[in-house]
Design a protein around this motif. Structure first.
Motif, PDB file in Angstrom:
ATOM      1  N   THR A  95      15.154 -15.204  -6.204  1.00 63.02           N
ATOM      2  CA  THR A  95      15.252 -15.585  -4.875  1.00 63.02           C
ATOM      3  C   THR A  95      14.126 -14.815  -4.132  1.00 63.02           C
ATOM      4  N   GLU A  96      13.782 -14.962  -2.935  1.00 64.97           N
ATOM      5  CA  GLU A  96      12.716 -14.349  -2.041  1.00 64.97           C
ATOM      6  C   GLU A  96      12.818 -12.807  -2.133  1.00 64.97           C
ATOM      7  N   SER A  97      14.076 -12.388  -2.236  1.00 70.81           N
ATOM      8  CA  SER A  97      14.386 -10.931  -2.173  1.00 70.81           C
ATOM      9  C   SER A  97      14.129 -10.231  -3.507  1.00 70.81           C
ATOM     10  N   THR A  98      14.096 -11.219  -4.612  1.00 71.81           N
ATOM     11  CA  THR A  98      13.976 -10.432  -5.820  1.00 71.81           C
ATOM     12  C   THR A  98      12.767 -10.951  -6.568  1.00 71.81           C
ATOM     13  N   ARG A  99      11.831 -11.734  -5.904  1.00 72.17           N
ATOM     14  CA  ARG A  99      10.847 -12.248  -6.563  1.00 72.17           C
ATOM     15  C   ARG A  99       9.657 -11.089  -6.857  1.00 72.17           C
ATOM     16  N   GLN A 100       9.020 -11.140  -7.897  1.00 71.77           N
ATOM     17  CA  GLN A 100       8.145  -9.955  -8.021  1.00 71.77           C
ATOM     18  C   GLN A 100       7.016 -10.493  -7.588  1.00 71.77           C
ATOM     19  N   THR A 101       6.210  -9.374  -6.930  1.00 72.52           N
ATOM     20  CA  THR A 101       5.183  -9.525  -6.178  1.00 72.52           C
ATOM     21  C   THR A 101       3.892  -8.551  -7.017  1.00 72.52           C
ATOM     22  N   GLU A 102       4.082  -8.571  -8.365  1.00 70.74           N
ATOM     23  CA  GLU A 102       3.169  -7.945  -9.327  1.00 70.74           C
ATOM     24  C   GLU A 102       1.596  -7.915  -8.876  1.00 70.74           C
ATOM     25  N   GLY A 103       0.962  -6.798  -8.904  1.00 68.17           N
ATOM     26  CA  GLY A 103      -0.349  -6.843  -8.742  1.00 68.17           C
ATOM     27  C   GLY A 103      -0.733  -6.458  -6.970  1.00 68.17           C
ATOM     28  N   LEU A 104       0.171  -6.818  -6.227  1.00 70.23           N
ATOM     29  CA  LEU A 104      -0.177  -6.596  -4.666  1.00 70.23           C
ATOM     30  C   LEU A 104       0.043  -5.077  -4.453  1.00 70.23           C
ATOM     31  N   LEU A 105      -1.128  -4.962  -3.536  1.00 75.19           N
ATOM     32  CA  LEU A 105      -1.001  -3.421  -2.832  1.00 75.19           C
ATOM     33  C   LEU A 105      -1.232  -3.667  -1.394  1.00 75.19           C
ATOM     34  N   CYS A 106      -0.487  -2.706  -0.817  1.00 78.72           N
ATOM     35  CA  CYS A 106      -0.564  -2.738   0.559  1.00 78.72           C
ATOM     36  C   CYS A 106      -2.027  -2.685   0.995  1.00 78.72           C
ATOM     37  N   GLN A 107      -2.570  -3.301   1.788  1.00 84.63           N
ATOM     38  CA  GLN A 107      -4.104  -3.265   2.389  1.00 84.63           C
ATOM     39  C   GLN A 107      -4.151  -2.209   3.487  1.00 84.63           C
ATOM     40  N   SER A 108      -3.210  -1.379   3.697  1.00 88.87           N
ATOM     41  CA  SER A 108      -2.997  -0.111   4.563  1.00 88.87           C
ATOM     42  C   SER A 108      -2.965   1.204   3.838  1.00 88.87           C
ATOM     43  N   CYS A 109      -1.802   1.447   3.116  1.00 93.77           N
ATOM     44  CA  CYS A 109      -1.730   2.668   2.408  1.00 93.77           C
ATOM     45  C   CYS A 109      -1.955   2.455   1.012  1.00 93.77           C
ATOM     46  N   GLY A 110      -2.199   1.381   0.372  1.00 94.87           N
ATOM     47  CA  GLY A 110      -2.394   1.185  -1.227  1.00 94.87           C
ATOM     48  C   GLY A 110      -1.047   1.323  -2.074  1.00 94.87           C
ATOM     49  N   MET A 111      -0.074   1.285  -1.356  1.00 90.98           N
ATOM     50  CA  MET A 111       1.338   1.333  -2.303  1.00 90.98           C
ATOM     51  C   MET A 111       1.523   0.140  -2.899  1.00 90.98           C
ATOM     52  N   PRO A 112       1.956   0.130  -4.169  1.00 90.42           N
ATOM     53  CA  PRO A 112       2.024  -1.270  -4.943  1.00 90.42           C
ATOM     54  C   PRO A 112       3.463  -1.782  -4.153  1.00 90.42           C
ATOM     55  N   VAL A 113       3.393  -3.152  -4.044  1.00 91.27           N
ATOM     56  CA  VAL A 113       4.377  -3.533  -3.457  1.00 91.27           C
ATOM     57  C   VAL A 113       4.897  -4.592  -4.570  1.00 91.27           C
ATOM     58  N   THR A 114       5.962  -3.998  -5.124  1.00 89.41           N
ATOM     59  CA  THR A 114       6.255  -4.557  -6.436  1.00 89.41           C
ATOM     60  C   THR A 114       7.520  -5.536  -6.176  1.00 89.41           C
ATOM     61  N   ASP A 115       8.171  -5.610  -5.036  1.00 85.29           N
ATOM     62  CA  ASP A 115       8.935  -6.844  -4.893  1.00 85.29           C
ATOM     63  C   ASP A 115       9.138  -7.178  -3.355  1.00 85.29           C
ATOM     64  N   ALA A 116       9.630  -8.472  -3.093  1.00 84.41           N
ATOM     65  CA  ALA A 116       9.693  -8.968  -1.600  1.00 84.41           C
ATOM     66  C   ALA A 116      10.083  -8.077  -0.627  1.00 84.41           C
ATOM     67  N   GLU A 117      11.092  -7.107  -1.139  1.00 86.38           N
ATOM     68  CA  GLU A 117      11.863  -6.157  -0.219  1.00 86.38           C
ATOM     69  C   GLU A 117      10.923  -5.172   0.411  1.00 86.38           C
ATOM     70  N   LEU A 118       9.819  -4.881  -0.263  1.00 91.45           N
ATOM     71  CA  LEU A 118       8.736  -4.086   0.168  1.00 91.45           C
ATOM     72  C   LEU A 118       7.809  -4.608   0.968  1.00 91.45           C
ATOM     73  N   GLN A 119       7.528  -5.728   1.270  1.00 91.70           N
ATOM     74  CA  GLN A 119       6.530  -6.562   1.886  1.00 91.70           C
ATOM     75  C   GLN A 119       6.917  -6.421   3.527  1.00 91.70           C
ATOM     76  N   GLY A 120       5.815  -6.192   4.331  1.00 97.37           N
ATOM     77  CA  GLY A 120       5.866  -6.057   5.714  1.00 97.37           C
ATOM     78  C   GLY A 120       6.215  -7.685   6.256  1.00 97.37           C
ATOM     79  N   SER A 121       6.346  -7.716   7.691  1.00 96.61           N
ATOM     80  CA  SER A 121       6.653  -8.934   8.184  1.00 96.61           C
ATOM     81  C   SER A 121       5.814  -9.020   9.349  1.00 96.61           C
ATOM     82  N   ASP A 122       5.326 -10.604   9.654  1.00 92.63           N
ATOM     83  CA  ASP A 122       4.566 -11.175  10.718  1.00 92.63           C
ATOM     84  C   ASP A 122       5.597 -11.172  11.875  1.00 92.63           C
ATOM     85  N   LYS A 123       4.956 -11.619  12.877  1.00 93.26           N
ATOM     86  CA  LYS A 123       5.697 -11.815  14.255  1.00 93.26           C
ATOM     87  C   LYS A 123       6.876 -12.507  14.369  1.00 93.26           C
ATOM     88  N   GLU A 124       6.948 -13.526  13.180  1.00 87.48           N
ATOM     89  CA  GLU A 124       7.990 -14.516  13.070  1.00 87.48           C
ATOM     90  C   GLU A 124       8.974 -14.077  12.220  1.00 87.48           C
TER      91      GLU A 124
END
Length: 98
Positions: A3-32
């Protein structure tokens, strides 16, 4: 089944702090409220930086503190951050920099 909440986002890094974003729950959100692959929830929510006026030095200090809490030597953490943070989108392109 993924599901979107369990989807792996391997290899993504936050482009502000550099933290690995290992799953969708750690992703930030847009205005919508849609997930963004560029930033983590700690830096970016509802299309805005949570700390819009933070400087690169302040971000380095903040992240170094978390890395030390996780057991890393402070000097090593600061060296890693000093080499990596300036390369991230927030700091290299001027996006979000005051």
């Amino acid at each position: 089944m993924e599901t979107e909440s369990t989807r792996q986002t391997e290899g993504l890094l936050c482009q502000s702090c550099g933290m690995p974003v290992t799953d969708a729950e750690l992703q930030g959100s847009d205005k919508e409220g849609n997930k963004t692959e560029e930033y983590c929830i700690y830096c970016y929510e509802n299309g805005e930086f949570k700390q819009p006026d933070i400087t690169l030095q302040e971000m380095t200090d903040l992240c170094a503190g978390y890395m030390v809490e996780e057991g890393m030597d402070e000097a090593a953490a600061r060296q890693i951050l000093g080499n990596s943070l300036p390369q991230l989108k927030r700091w290299s392109s001027g996006a979000g920099v005051s």
